[in-house]
Design a protein around this motif. Sequence first.
Motif, PDB file in Angstrom:
ATOM      1  N   GLN A  68     -26.292  16.768  48.099  1.00  0.00           N
ATOM      2  CA  GLN A  68     -27.463  16.095  47.515  1.00  0.00           C
ATOM      3  C   GLN A  68     -28.491  17.111  47.001  1.00  0.00           C
ATOM      4  OE1 GLN A  68     -28.365  12.515  46.986  1.00  0.00           O
ATOM      5  NE2 GLN A  68     -26.153  12.799  46.875  1.00  0.00           N
ATOM      6  N   THR A  69     -27.977  18.150  46.363  1.00  0.00           N
ATOM      7  CA  THR A  69     -28.843  19.170  45.768  1.00  0.00           C
ATOM      8  C   THR A  69     -28.542  19.291  44.278  1.00  0.00           C
ATOM      9  OG1 THR A  69     -27.281  20.932  46.309  1.00  0.00           O
ATOM     10  CG2 THR A  69     -29.037  20.481  47.910  1.00  0.00           C
ATOM     11  N   PHE A 117     -31.267  32.909  35.303  1.00  0.00           N
ATOM     12  CA  PHE A 117     -31.990  32.561  36.526  1.00  0.00           C
ATOM     13  C   PHE A 117     -31.792  31.083  36.812  1.00  0.00           C
ATOM     14  CE2 PHE A 117     -34.907  31.824  33.079  1.00  0.00           C
ATOM     15  CZ  PHE A 117     -35.683  30.739  33.438  1.00  0.00           C
ATOM     16  N   ASP A 118     -32.050  30.701  38.054  1.00  0.00           N
ATOM     17  CA  ASP A 118     -31.802  29.328  38.492  1.00  0.00           C
ATOM     18  C   ASP A 118     -33.064  28.697  39.064  1.00  0.00           C
ATOM     19  OD1 ASP A 118     -29.144  29.620  37.854  1.00  0.00           O
ATOM     20  OD2 ASP A 118     -28.458  29.869  39.929  1.00  0.00           O
ATOM     21  N   PHE A 119     -33.187  27.389  38.832  1.00  0.00           N
ATOM     22  CA  PHE A 119     -34.128  26.562  39.586  1.00  0.00           C
ATOM     23  C   PHE A 119     -33.280  25.762  40.578  1.00  0.00           C
ATOM     24  CE2 PHE A 119     -36.507  27.066  35.575  1.00  0.00           C
ATOM     25  CZ  PHE A 119     -37.706  27.537  36.071  1.00  0.00           C
ATOM     26  N   ILE A 120     -33.512  25.966  41.860  1.00  0.00           N
ATOM     27  CA  ILE A 120     -32.698  25.326  42.897  1.00  0.00           C
ATOM     28  C   ILE A 120     -33.508  24.200  43.540  1.00  0.00           C
ATOM     29  CG2 ILE A 120     -31.403  25.682  45.026  1.00  0.00           C
ATOM     30  CD1 ILE A 120     -31.183  28.651  44.209  1.00  0.00           C
ATOM     31  N   PHE A 121     -33.058  22.964  43.320  1.00  0.00           N
ATOM     32  CA  PHE A 121     -33.718  21.782  43.858  1.00  0.00           C
ATOM     33  C   PHE A 121     -33.086  21.397  45.185  1.00  0.00           C
ATOM     34  CE2 PHE A 121     -34.816  21.694  39.474  1.00  0.00           C
ATOM     35  CZ  PHE A 121     -35.926  20.880  39.296  1.00  0.00           C
ATOM     36  N   PRO A 122     -33.882  21.174  46.223  1.00  0.00           N
ATOM     37  CA  PRO A 122     -33.314  20.750  47.513  1.00  0.00           C
ATOM     38  C   PRO A 122     -32.927  19.279  47.527  1.00  0.00           C
ATOM     39  CG  PRO A 122     -35.694  20.860  47.667  1.00  0.00           C
ATOM     40  CD  PRO A 122     -35.333  21.378  46.296  1.00  0.00           C
ATOM     41  N   ARG A 123     -33.200  18.602  46.422  1.00  0.00           N
ATOM     42  CA  ARG A 123     -32.891  17.179  46.340  1.00  0.00           C
ATOM     43  C   ARG A 123     -32.619  16.831  44.880  1.00  0.00           C
ATOM     44  NH1 ARG A 123     -36.948  12.221  48.290  1.00  0.00           N
ATOM     45  NH2 ARG A 123     -35.478  10.515  47.912  1.00  0.00           N
ATOM     46  N   ILE A 124     -31.754  15.877  44.620  1.00  0.00           N
ATOM     47  CA  ILE A 124     -31.463  15.446  43.253  1.00  0.00           C
ATOM     48  C   ILE A 124     -32.667  14.699  42.699  1.00  0.00           C
ATOM     49  CG2 ILE A 124     -29.974  13.994  41.827  1.00  0.00           C
ATOM     50  CD1 ILE A 124     -27.738  14.484  43.873  1.00  0.00           C
ATOM     51  N   VAL A 125     -33.075  15.053  41.503  1.00  0.00           N
ATOM     52  CA  VAL A 125     -34.199  14.394  40.846  1.00  0.00           C
ATOM     53  C   VAL A 125     -33.738  13.833  39.509  1.00  0.00           C
ATOM     54  CG1 VAL A 125     -35.858  15.930  41.957  1.00  0.00           C
ATOM     55  CG2 VAL A 125     -34.999  16.494  39.678  1.00  0.00           C
ATOM     56  N   ALA A 126     -34.514  12.880  38.994  1.00  0.00           N
ATOM     57  CA  ALA A 126     -34.114  12.183  37.776  1.00  0.00           C
ATOM     58  C   ALA A 126     -34.277  13.049  36.531  1.00  0.00           C
ATOM     59  CB  ALA A 126     -34.915  10.889  37.635  1.00  0.00           C
ATOM     60  N   GLU A 127     -35.343  13.833  36.453  1.00  0.00           N
ATOM     61  CA  GLU A 127     -35.624  14.630  35.260  1.00  0.00           C
ATOM     62  C   GLU A 127     -35.931  16.079  35.650  1.00  0.00           C
ATOM     63  OE1 GLU A 127     -35.286  13.884  32.194  1.00  0.00           O
ATOM     64  OE2 GLU A 127     -35.033  11.700  32.290  1.00  0.00           O
ATOM     65  N   PRO A 128     -34.921  16.849  36.004  1.00  0.00           N
ATOM     66  CA  PRO A 128     -35.183  18.221  36.461  1.00  0.00           C
ATOM     67  C   PRO A 128     -35.779  19.124  35.385  1.00  0.00           C
ATOM     68  CG  PRO A 128     -32.830  17.848  36.163  1.00  0.00           C
ATOM     69  CD  PRO A 128     -33.488  16.515  36.057  1.00  0.00           C
ATOM     70  N   LEU A 129     -35.374  18.947  34.129  1.00  0.00           N
ATOM     71  CA  LEU A 129     -35.890  19.818  33.071  1.00  0.00           C
ATOM     72  C   LEU A 129     -37.374  19.581  32.835  1.00  0.00           C
ATOM     73  CD1 LEU A 129     -32.961  19.770  30.481  1.00  0.00           C
ATOM     74  CD2 LEU A 129     -33.370  21.325  32.388  1.00  0.00           C
ATOM     75  N   LEU A 130     -37.802  18.345  32.964  1.00  0.00           N
ATOM     76  CA  LEU A 130     -39.224  18.032  32.839  1.00  0.00           C
ATOM     77  C   LEU A 130     -40.016  18.730  33.932  1.00  0.00           C
ATOM     78  CD1 LEU A 130     -41.432  16.260  31.443  1.00  0.00           C
ATOM     79  CD2 LEU A 130     -40.923  14.526  33.167  1.00  0.00           C
ATOM     80  N   THR A 131     -39.435  18.812  35.109  1.00  0.00           N
ATOM     81  CA  THR A 131     -40.117  19.402  36.255  1.00  0.00           C
ATOM     82  C   THR A 131     -40.330  20.901  36.099  1.00  0.00           C
ATOM     83  OG1 THR A 131     -39.149  17.718  37.698  1.00  0.00           O
ATOM     84  CG2 THR A 131     -40.011  19.695  38.765  1.00  0.00           C
ATOM     85  N   VAL A 132     -39.370  21.593  35.483  1.00  0.00           N
ATOM     86  CA  VAL A 132     -39.423  23.063  35.482  1.00  0.00           C
ATOM     87  C   VAL A 132     -39.706  23.674  34.117  1.00  0.00           C
ATOM     88  CG1 VAL A 132     -37.923  23.215  37.483  1.00  0.00           C
ATOM     89  CG2 VAL A 132     -36.899  23.247  35.187  1.00  0.00           C
ATOM     90  N   ASN A 133     -39.847  22.877  33.075  1.00  0.00           N
ATOM     91  CA  ASN A 133     -40.126  23.449  31.754  1.00  0.00           C
ATOM     92  C   ASN A 133     -41.444  24.227  31.803  1.00  0.00           C
ATOM     93  OD1 ASN A 133     -39.574  24.025  29.112  1.00  0.00           O
ATOM     94  ND2 ASN A 133     -40.214  22.031  28.316  1.00  0.00           N
ATOM     95  N   MET A 134     -41.459  25.429  31.261  1.00  0.00           N
ATOM     96  CA  MET A 134     -42.635  26.278  31.396  1.00  0.00           C
ATOM     97  C   MET A 134     -42.678  27.335  30.297  1.00  0.00           C
ATOM     98  SD  MET A 134     -41.371  28.618  34.652  1.00  0.00           S
ATOM     99  CE  MET A 134     -42.679  29.818  34.525  1.00  0.00           C
TER     100      MET A 134
END
Length: 608
Positions: A125-126, A198-215
């Motif tokens: 579940q990651t 490089f990686d963004f490692i989420f401890p949980r599945i999210v619906a919109e990961p790219l929205l969360t980490v775009n920078m």
Amino acid sequence: MKNKLKNVAFLAGVCALFFSCTKTPEMTLEEIEALQKSLDYDLIQKSLSKPYKNQEFQPGRTGGVWNDTILSDPKTFNQLVGIRDGSSAGIIGKTLDWLFDYSYVTREWTPHLASFNIEVDKTAQTLTVHCTIRDDSFWTYYNSDKKIPVTSDDFVFWYNEIDGDAESGLRGYEGQCITMADGSERHIDCVKIDDKNFDFIFPRIVAEPLLTVNMDCCPSFIYGPAKEKGGINGVKNLFSVDCDPKTIPSCGKYYLIEYVPSRRLVYARNPYYWEKDSQGNSIPYPESLVCQIIGDQNTEYLLFKQGKTETYAPRPEELSDVVNNQKDEYRVFNADGSMGSQLWSFNQNPKNKEQPYYKWFCKKEFRQAMSCLLNRDRIINQTYRGLAQTQYYFFPPINPYYNEKIQLDYRFDPVRAKKLLEKAGIKQGADGLMRDEDGNPVEFDLSIASGITVTNDIAQIISDEAAKVGIKIKVRQTDFQKMVESLSYDFDWQSIIIGLGVNGFPSQGSNVWPSSGNLHLWYPLQESPATDWEARIDYLYEEGSYTVDQAEAKKIWDEYQSIILEQCPVIYLIRSRSFFAIRNRWDLTNFYYDNLRGAELEWVYLRQ
């Protein structure tokens, strides 16, 4: 312009267009009807509609000077410091670049400075977002052939050492955490793999990961040593407005090469920028960009009429003049109602609990009554001259969970407003004035950004409608930066009209809608939800963010937006139709204008 989405809801300023006067505008019904006909039909017919529908851009040619304006001087050229000042952030942003793009037309994410691969481990579940930076992206300096590759360090350093450092004042670390199923908080880690990966490692599945980490990225080879030597203060001391702007590297479309206080900013085209046309030319095409620093919109209009600027977004009282005098100098384009809207909100921060207004603002019946005193049709007809639409929903139509059936119930109805006020313990006396249970007259301030002309007229109409039922609203024009500080630091405001970013995704605005957010407008930074409905919003926001199944997510987001529209912590105003003029000396083959992307100018080039 391409849609660059980030997990922070930025203050859009009060994105108004129009004119200013201190008294409430008044028009007869006949005048309103005449204006609606003349503007809605005649001016729209005389302007062009050219929305972007994912067309390919044609190759152009480099050359020319693009003349533009900005309203105020920058306060810094430092990326960290500039985050808190909209004007400075926009100026710095022309030298930066970001990871991913999202198209509201195709509803798809695409690579920008980096490509991506999303790996989901359903057993654990990651989720991991693998990012690979383009090989042709570089940090370069004006008039120099030195190229410094953009690397993983630029992103990993900023994510961990700046945004994730509590001393930076950004509260970024909290935004990098997500709530686990058991209620605990876990961090989204940003880890370097090699120079380009490089990686963004989420401890949980999210619906919109790219929205969360775009920078954005920043030059870690400059900011890193500054932090190592002087900490966050060492970083903040970089690139003040007194520095030579030519010393600022760019990985974006422009170099900043000159700043003359109160007069102008000058940019030069970055010939090493990675995004190129089919002929190998980097965009944008103009060789330089000159931004005159002006004090108000009237000066901006005068400069356009004099032929000294390339584009102009006319205000309603200027529309007839701008549209009817196009001739061979420029063309005017139109777009449907904007996706965003200004909003009206009320301070519920207990810091002000000794003030009478605090008790009123904390009652939903009072906020609902204010919504019932908001005469949107009058605002549309008198301030926007008929060229706008009412805003009764929370999510805009571009949001995947927009539901046309979920709309605001508390619309203009003064009789209903009085009934709601009575439920809130407020009654109208024989003298016509509204008073609360303690005998306090109901009067409060409405803060608006100074120099934003349409907002003044909207505020005056709100004040006038409230006065008709015995409520006194005093309009206060305030420096925009002071408004931001009041919202973020001292919380010394009563009610406010302001604009926030468009909720293109339901989980956008992570610092606005959850009660712990630093821009949770009406009462930020709550240690625990102050009300049951805010607790429910927090829960729904978290659940929706982690729910991938669209059918299940729809149930969550339907309830979410229904609660906000019922509680009225923010009251949206209207969606304005917009117009945009651009000079004919530019080839408009690649120019597009619509309510999703605004004005597409990056691929515009000089005519032969």
